[in-house]
Motif scaffolding. Sequence first.
Motif, short mmCIF file in Angstrom:
data_model
loop_
_atom_site.label_atom_id
_atom_site.label_comp_id
_atom_site.label_asym_id
_atom_site.label_seq_id
_atom_site.Cartn_x
_atom_site.Cartn_y
_atom_site.Cartn_z
N TYR A 1 -3.76 -0.52 6.51
CA TYR A 1 -2.95 1.25 6.19
C TYR A 1 -2.94 1.78 7.44
N LEU B 1 0.64 -1.08 0.05
CA LEU B 1 -0.02 0.17 -0.13
C LEU B 1 1.26 0.76 -0.05
N GLN C 1 -7.71 5.94 4.88
CA GLN C 1 -8.33 5.02 4.55
C GLN C 1 -8.38 3.90 6.14
N GLY C 2 -7.16 4.23 7.14
CA GLY C 2 -7.76 3.56 7.89
C GLY C 2 -8.55 3.23 9.23
N LEU D 1 -3.29 7.30 3.96
CA LEU D 1 -3.45 5.70 4.54
C LEU D 1 -3.96 5.71 5.40
#
Length: 391
Positions: free
Chosen positions: A282, A185, A247-248, A244
Amino acid sequence: MSDSPQWAVHRFFVFLRFYVAITPQSAEELWQMMNRFEQRPRSGSGPTHWYRFAGEFHLTEIREDRSGEWHADGKLPEGVDPSAVVVIPPVKPIPTVLDNLMEILHQVPANAPHREQTTEMMQTIAELGTPESAATLARNIQMRLKEIPNVAEEQIRFLEQVSERMLRAELHEGRVRGTDVAGLLMVREFIRTVAWVNPQACSGILSDAVMMKVSEIGGVATLMLQACWNGGLGEQLRQALDWLRGQGDKAIETARMGMYPEGEPELQLEIYYGSLLKAMPYLLAAAKGYYQLSVMPNLSEDDREAFAHKYGTADEKAVRVLTALYFAVLDVDGSRLAEQRGFVQSLLKIDRKKAEGLVTELVDLQFFYPPAYKALLMGDEETGTGGALQH
């Protein structure tokens, strides 16, 4: 129900999620450490107990309601007698997480229709914790990237396809580790963000990174981060890591606020903990990236503090998710939840406000249960989660 095939599948995936969330090694270490803590001497008096593992520095504070806090600095609050600290001695190791996974898979009959797939799964899971497995995955991805035309759009498309497959399927099947997905990622987002500014630089940085020998895919991400930073692309790195982390956060929020089917407690938990597992890569990616930026040379103090703070918040959320997955294993039969419910019910008779506060702490902080469990702990049987207490 504990002897049914459905129960065996449920138990297997509870263990598997914990095993792959970061790395098998991190799961095994936490598993044995917490077992040691669970067998701690029951001594001392008062509402709060203090513990320290023999030969270690940090302290663990356990309150009367069994909530706890880890003190990395090893310092006791003023007024606490050092002699009150209970030292936890070594204990005999228990069967590992991998032992438990293998034990469940070995129960599949030899003549079962999918026995061949089961055997393959056993081998895959057993190899997942080896350095060779991580290195092979990294090498395979590097080789595929070398075969792709040196064009940003093609590279990004490939990285998107592979990372989504790993995130949505292979992680949940025990074929990759959370840290593997996190590394890919990072690579994907670094390339995608840099490509918006300079597609040529994007392709060049990735081409250089895939030529280097690394022990895991996260090594490619580290090489790219350093190259981007040295190339004056620090703002692009910051944007990628912020995305990132976002998104987590979103994955956790989706898990916490999700709509789950009533009357099917195992399915509720599969969906909930599966969604939490999806958040982990993430968070790991963001935490690793922020940390590496925080130790870069020639940073301003403001930037260093900002990166360190972002690292701390991402890492804290990752720890919370891992802890939730651990407690899901520990409480796979619902007995601990039932014990906590009994404690809350007793407290309700004395002080409803304290009971509500305890429930909030249990659900939102300590065990990170699904939010619907607040009503369950308070005794509301109309939530559809009551069956979660019975397996």
